[in-house]
Scaffold this active site. Structure first.
Site, short mmCIF file in Angstrom:
data_model
loop_
_atom_site.label_atom_id
_atom_site.label_comp_id
_atom_site.label_asym_id
_atom_site.label_seq_id
_atom_site.Cartn_x
_atom_site.Cartn_y
_atom_site.Cartn_z
CG HIS A 26 -40.94 27.97 18.58
ND1 HIS A 26 -42.01 28.49 17.91
CD2 HIS A 26 -41.29 26.70 18.92
CE1 HIS A 26 -42.98 27.57 17.84
NE2 HIS A 26 -42.56 26.49 18.45
CB CYS A 27 -42.07 33.58 20.28
SG CYS A 27 -40.85 34.60 19.44
CB ALA A 28 -44.92 34.59 16.34
CB THR A 29 -40.62 35.99 14.47
OG1 THR A 29 -40.34 36.69 15.69
CG2 THR A 29 -41.92 36.49 13.87
NE ARG A 30 -38.19 38.47 18.42
CZ ARG A 30 -38.01 39.58 19.11
NH1 ARG A 30 -37.27 39.58 20.19
NH2 ARG A 30 -38.57 40.71 18.72
#
Length: 429
Positions: A26-30
């Site tokens: 995952h990243c900051a939003t996804r």
């Protein structure tokens, strides 16, 4: 079963079950899912799941938009279910093989620079707060002037605002080693070596101080605030460490591997990588400043128009390098000022949908998405609201932009600027 665990399980089922999932990150939003068979994904089912604001394929990954904070909690639940049975290094190695060269390169930039963003944001807030507090009008409220502020207070604020940029190469090298499968602490030490107080300070040399000269012609300086030299050194250092580790007996690995990695890489970084890529960095910065200096607001039109389109592709992390350079060099970031306007447009559009709709589900999606966009994270608003419901409104879109340009022009013409301000500024300077 908790709500987040239920959502995690629904996402897993909708993308074809655990057997169809190779790995999840995952990243900051996804939520970024590597799947074995794209055909098994039920797109409609994924988008109907609570808290999901959109989903699409990008950079060889199936990306599910969940928003800041939420994505971390859903990822934890996915991890608990047991989807991620491979190591983090294995996941990165597998992900690096998928997508074309540009997609892989941009994904790598994201892996390196996204973890650094929170401290740079915090540092930026500290800078803004110090700038506000040190305004003469604010100080006057407390009976103070700029001359009467304690030197110790100034020193304290400098610790808050300068530390991240002074040791930026250490942060970059640490994150690069981590992204490329090396030992992060070795990367951290390598980065610290690049800003060692034993070397001439980069800012001092820029101001006229002499660098160190090896063999009579190789200038060596510290790399305070530089990004590219630490990034390139981190890539080669992580790969070198892995090569050495495979060839060193296990009984000697603890001593020999970090010793050889640091020795080889600090020589390469100071004498080869540093001088070459610091020059490249200066050219990138000069090109950016030339673009930002285009007349008639052309830079704003181009950047503002293209930025949110680039966010859709997921490759916008490539701008992190540029913004870090601007902040380090000048203490300000005009590029960010331009893209903030395009982000604000996403806020307004998503907020309007949230307030206007009578659908409880859409309202619950649009209002949090607009708040997230207000804080700079626009993916939920883009994929959850604006792209989904705005494709058939191109004429209205153009009209809104014309009105925005006209309103800004009229207000600036009437109230925002006069030659008197120009004259007063010259007098003040």
């Amino acid at each position: 079963m908790s709500e987040n665990k239920k959502i995690a399980q629904e996402i897993i089922n909708a993308v074809g079950g655990q057997d169809n999932i190779d790995s999840v990150a995952h990243c900051a939003t996804r939520l970024r899912i590597m799947v074995n068979d794209n055909e098994q994904i039920d797109q409609e089912k994924v988008e109907s799941i609570d808290k999901v604001k959109g989903a699409f394929f990008n950079s060889g990954q199936y990306q599910v938009i969940l928003g800041t904070g939420t994505v971390n909690r859903i990822y934890e639940e996915v991890d608990k279910i047991g989807v991620n049975s491979v190591t983090k290094a294995d996941r990165k190695e597998e992900a690096s093989k998928k997508g074309n060269v540009i997609q892989r390169s941009v994904r790598t930039l994201g892996d390196v620079f996204v973890p650094i963003i929170p401290v740079l944001v915090a540092t930026g807030l500290f800078m803004g707060l110090r700038g506000l507090i040190m305004q003469e009008q604010i100080l006057a409220l407390f009976g103070l002037t700029t001359d009467s502020v304690s030197d110790n207070f100034i020193l304290f604020t400098q610790v808050l605002t300068d530390t991240a940029f002074v040791f930026l190469p250490a942060l970059v090298a640490w994150s690069t080693f981590k992204a490329f499968g090396g030992t992060p602490i070795i990367g951290l030490v390598l980065g610290l070596m690049l800003v060692s107080p034993s070397l001439p300070n980069a800012w001092g040399v820029a101001g006229g101080a002499d660098p160190l000269y090896f063999m009579g012609f190789i200038p060596v300086v510290g790399y305070q605030g530089s990004v590219l030299p630490a990034f390139i050194a981190g890539i080669f250092g992580a790969k070198l460490e892995r090569v050495i580790r495979k060839r060193v007996p296990e009984s000697l690995d603890l001593i020999v591997t970090p010793f050889l990695t640091l020795l080889v890489m600090i020589v390469a970084a100071l004498f080869v990588i540093g001088p070459i890529f610091h020059t490249v960095e200066e050219y990138i910065l000069s090109g950016t400043l030339a673009a930002l200096g285009l007349p008639f607001g052309i830079a704003g039109l181009l950047i503002g128009f293209l930025h949110q389109i680039i966010v859709i592709t997921g490759v916008h992390h490539i701008f992190n390098l540029l913004e870090i350079q601007l902040l380090e060099k000048f203490g300000n970031n005009p590029f960010n000022a331009i893209i903030t306007a395009s982000i604000a447009a996403q806020v307004g559009a998503a907020l309007a949908v949230g307030l206007k709709t009578k659908s409880k589900k859409l309202k619950a999606l649009a209002l949090p998405s607009s708040f997230s966009a207000f804080l700079g994270i626009t993916e939920p608003a883009i994929f959850g609201v604006n792209l989904r419901y705005g494709n058939g409104q191109i004429l209205q879109y153009i009209l809104v932009n014309i009105i925005a340009i006209g309103a800004a022009f009229a207000l600036t013409w009437l109230f925002g600027f006069s030659d008197k301000q120009l004259e007063s500024k010259k007098i003040a300077e």
